[in-house]
Design an enzyme around this catalytic site. Structure first.
Site, PDB file in Angstrom:
ATOM      1  N   GLY A  11     -18.981  72.725  -8.652  1.00  0.00           N
ATOM      2  CA  GLY A  11     -18.422  72.585  -7.250  1.00  0.00           C
ATOM      3  C   GLY A  11     -17.241  73.242  -6.784  1.00  0.00           C
ATOM      4  N   VAL A  14     -12.357  72.584  -2.522  1.00  0.00           N
ATOM      5  CA  VAL A  14     -10.891  72.848  -2.803  1.00  0.00           C
ATOM      6  C   VAL A  14     -10.474  72.296  -3.919  1.00  0.00           C
ATOM      7  CG1 VAL A  14      -8.538  72.342  -2.040  1.00  0.00           C
ATOM      8  CG2 VAL A  14     -10.336  73.311  -0.210  1.00  0.00           C
ATOM      9  N   ARG A  35     -23.374  75.885  -5.724  1.00  0.00           N
ATOM     10  CA  ARG A  35     -24.576  76.053  -5.387  1.00  0.00           C
ATOM     11  C   ARG A  35     -24.805  77.378  -4.575  1.00  0.00           C
ATOM     12  NH1 ARG A  35     -26.851  74.236  -0.336  1.00  0.00           N
ATOM     13  NH2 ARG A  35     -24.939  73.204   0.081  1.00  0.00           N
ATOM     14  N   LYS A  77     -19.884  66.371  -3.935  1.00  0.00           N
ATOM     15  CA  LYS A  77     -19.893  65.228  -3.019  1.00  0.00           C
ATOM     16  C   LYS A  77     -20.593  63.955  -4.014  1.00  0.00           C
ATOM     17  CE  LYS A  77     -20.796  63.516   1.805  1.00  0.00           C
ATOM     18  NZ  LYS A  77     -21.469  64.005   3.127  1.00  0.00           N
ATOM     19  N   ALA A  78     -19.814  62.893  -3.831  1.00  0.00           N
ATOM     20  CA  ALA A  78     -20.502  61.598  -4.329  1.00  0.00           C
ATOM     21  C   ALA A  78     -21.735  61.126  -3.813  1.00  0.00           C
ATOM     22  CB  ALA A  78     -19.383  60.499  -3.994  1.00  0.00           C
ATOM     23  N   SER A 130      -6.923  61.486  -8.988  1.00  0.00           N
ATOM     24  CA  SER A 130      -6.240  61.164  -7.505  1.00  0.00           C
ATOM     25  C   SER A 130      -5.070  62.084  -7.372  1.00  0.00           C
ATOM     26  CB  SER A 130      -5.457  59.547  -7.531  1.00  0.00           C
ATOM     27  OG  SER A 130      -4.832  59.750  -6.382  1.00  0.00           O
ATOM     28  N   LYS A 185     -10.476  53.932  -9.924  1.00  0.00           N
ATOM     29  CA  LYS A 185      -9.813  54.909  -8.941  1.00  0.00           C
ATOM     30  C   LYS A 185     -10.380  54.052  -7.463  1.00  0.00           C
ATOM     31  CE  LYS A 185      -9.005  58.702  -6.983  1.00  0.00           C
ATOM     32  NZ  LYS A 185      -9.612  58.599  -5.839  1.00  0.00           N
ATOM     33  N   HIS A 188      -7.478  51.818  -6.917  1.00  0.00           N
ATOM     34  CA  HIS A 188      -6.542  52.703  -6.579  1.00  0.00           C
ATOM     35  C   HIS A 188      -6.709  52.905  -5.138  1.00  0.00           C
ATOM     36  CE1 HIS A 188      -5.023  56.966  -5.572  1.00  0.00           C
ATOM     37  NE2 HIS A 188      -3.929  56.631  -6.634  1.00  0.00           N
ATOM     38  N   ASN A 189      -7.542  53.578  -4.671  1.00  0.00           N
ATOM     39  CA  ASN A 189      -7.594  53.868  -3.294  1.00  0.00           C
ATOM     40  C   ASN A 189      -7.566  52.801  -2.409  1.00  0.00           C
ATOM     41  OD1 ASN A 189      -8.363  56.316  -4.507  1.00  0.00           O
ATOM     42  ND2 ASN A 189     -10.128  56.866  -3.222  1.00  0.00           N
ATOM     43  N   GLU A 192      -4.238  52.380  -1.929  1.00  0.00           N
ATOM     44  CA  GLU A 192      -3.553  53.068  -0.927  1.00  0.00           C
ATOM     45  C   GLU A 192      -3.918  52.824   0.542  1.00  0.00           C
ATOM     46  OE1 GLU A 192      -5.332  57.761   0.025  1.00  0.00           O
ATOM     47  OE2 GLU A 192      -5.174  57.281  -2.008  1.00  0.00           O
TER      48      GLU A 192
END
Length: 483
Positions: A11, A14, A35, A77-78, A130, A185, A188-189, A192
């Site tokens: 993957g 960025v 891919r 991507k999740a 993160s 996580k 955490h988000n 945020e």
């Protein structure tokens, strides 16, 4: 292809590219796959040129290029894409190999994937990462969980590339089994979301209530960033305020409709299932939902009236109160986040080290902030602390801030400025510190219309009663539904 890789990465968006280069910087030989082979070619010829990074055109080729036990990071991507890549890899892996999901996956998916891979003799790590692009490149906060046997196999890489605090301690440590890493996580988000909403509310109070310019607001935020609110988000908010496009503040040209990718909503949904009141995070999520109703709000603004006026008084005193209100609300937000993680630990049989989690967030991540050290100290002093508000340091801080907090919320309400996060945090504080809430009326009404029963103050907890409130009902409590 000869065996040459210490770790594979699939993957090359960025985040994936930056993580691969970060790994190479720390002496690891990285084999990458995407891919679309064109992106692999462009990456190797461009940003990764001259680094210890090679490419593989297929999952099979990537597996053959790695030393065993293989370690492969997925930065896709999740959701369904993660499962697709995992299934493509399984036939080419051997028992003991490790798959690391570094995306923002839903923790229940990580629980399922850990079980699936362990059935195959493989190991799974769900690693919350993160820090955004900059963190991925130069050192993120990493929250790994999954198959415990995998930790010794990936520890050198994950701690090597993670952000470090001043004493060299990496902002990465083992969180717990199956979905624990991605759960932490997720919270955490959620925190945020709350931090960002609080800054947005402070911005609105300064912009509308005090009529301040962008540079004046940036100066206030920069000053806050030297004290107890010192954090990455306060720092970059000041940067955003100062940024100009064609000589004018770019912030004014951005449409006021906030997006979201789901982790905040997941946090709220999990809190609802566990009965844990994350009221501030919930309001932050819903504030984004309200903002997305842009066209409706434009229409409503033409017919629904209300105050929107300057806040009168000494600006310095008002700003001092505002700083206290944001700080107190922030304490409540983290209190609720850690309480939720404790509830999840009980539910899923995880042994979470809350002091360690606070340390993992000190550098590299989006919510890194000065007061995380205090959270670590609180849980070090009392590992069984049920609420940060019961810690003497944080409790005293909120107590001393509450008058300024109340004045800030009152000023905003009178001026017609919405402050859902700040006001909900204050409401939670008031409810939490109240020995007797009006929930006795709620329970009486539930018993009246649904025969749900109630406990009594003059009897032992756990003994239930039902009243025939009208003289026409029966004596049994409801068992068929809950309202």
């Amino acid at each position: 292809m000869t065996v040459s890789g210490d770790i594979g990465l699939i993957g090359l968006a960025v985040m994936g590219q930056n993580l691969a280069m970060n790994m190479a910087d720390h002496g690891f030989a990285v084999v990458v796959h995407n891919r679309t082979t064109e992106r692999t070619t462009e990456f190797l010829a461009g940003p990764a040129a001259g680094m210890s990074i090679t490419g593989a055109n297929t999952p099979e080729a990537l597996a053959k290029a790695l030393a065993t036990p293989r370690r492969i990071v997925l930065m896709v991507k999740a959701g369904r894409a993660v499962d697709t890549v995992i299934e493509a890899l399984i036939p080419h892996l051997d028992p003991g190999d490790v798959i690391i999901d570094g995306g923002n996956s839903f923790f229940q998916d990580s629980i399922r994937r850990a079980a699936r891979l362990e059935e195959q003799g493989l190991l799974f790590v769900g690693a919350g990462i993160s820090g955004g692009e900059e963190g991925a490149r130069h050192g993120p906060s990493i929250m790994p969980g999954g198959s415990p046997e995998a930790w010794p196999l990936v520890r050198d890489i994950l701690q090597g590339i993670a952000a470090k605090v001043a004493d060299g301690t990496p902002c990465c440590d083992w969180v717990g089994p199956n979905g624990a890493g991605h759960y932490v996580k997720m919270v955490h988000n959620g925190i945020e979301y709350g931090d960002i909403q609080l800054l947005a509310e402070a911005y609105d109070i300064m912009r509308i209530g005090l009529g301040m310019t962008h540079d004046e607001m940036a100066d206030v935020l920069s000053q806050w960033n030297t004290g107890r609110l010192r954090s990455y988000l306060v720092e970059i908010t000041a940067d955003v305020m100062r940024f100009r496009h064609n000589g004018e503040p770019l912030l004014d040209k951005i449409v006021d409709a906030a997006g979201q990718k789901g982790t905040g909503r997941w946090t709220v949904e999990s809190a609802l299932r566990l009965g844990s009141p994350v009221t501030l995070i919930s309001e932050a999520v819903f504030a984004r939902s309200v903002s997305a109703l842009k066209e409706e709000r434009i229409t409503a603004s033409r017919s629904l009236t209300g105050p929107q006026s300057l806040i009168e008084g000494d600006h310095e005193a008002i700003l001092t109160d505002l700083e206290s209100a944001i700080y107190a609300s922030k304490i409540v937000s983290y209190t609720q986040g850690f309480t939720l993680m404790r509830a999840a630990a009980d539910e899923y049989d995880w042994e979470l080290d809350f002091g360690s989690l606070a340390l993992m967030w000190r550098e590299g991540c989006i919510i890194r902030a000065a007061f995380l050290e205090g959270i670590h100290d609180a849980f070090t002093t009392d590992p069984n602390l049920s609420s940060l508000l019961l810690d003497p340091v944080f409790g005293d801080a909120v107590q001393s801030a509450q008058e300024a907090w109340r004045r800030t919320v009152a000023r905003a309400v009178i001026a017609g400025i919405p402050v859902p996060a700040c006001s909900s945090a204050l409401a939670f504080f008031d409810a939490y510190r109240t020995e007797r809430l009006p929930a006795n009326l709620i329970q009486a009404l539930r018993d009246y219309f649904g025969a749900h029963g109630y406990e009594r103050t003059d009897r032992e907890r756990g003994e239930w009663f039902h009243t025939d409130w009208t003289g026409k009902g029966g004596d049994v409590s409801a068992g068929s539904y809950t309202a």
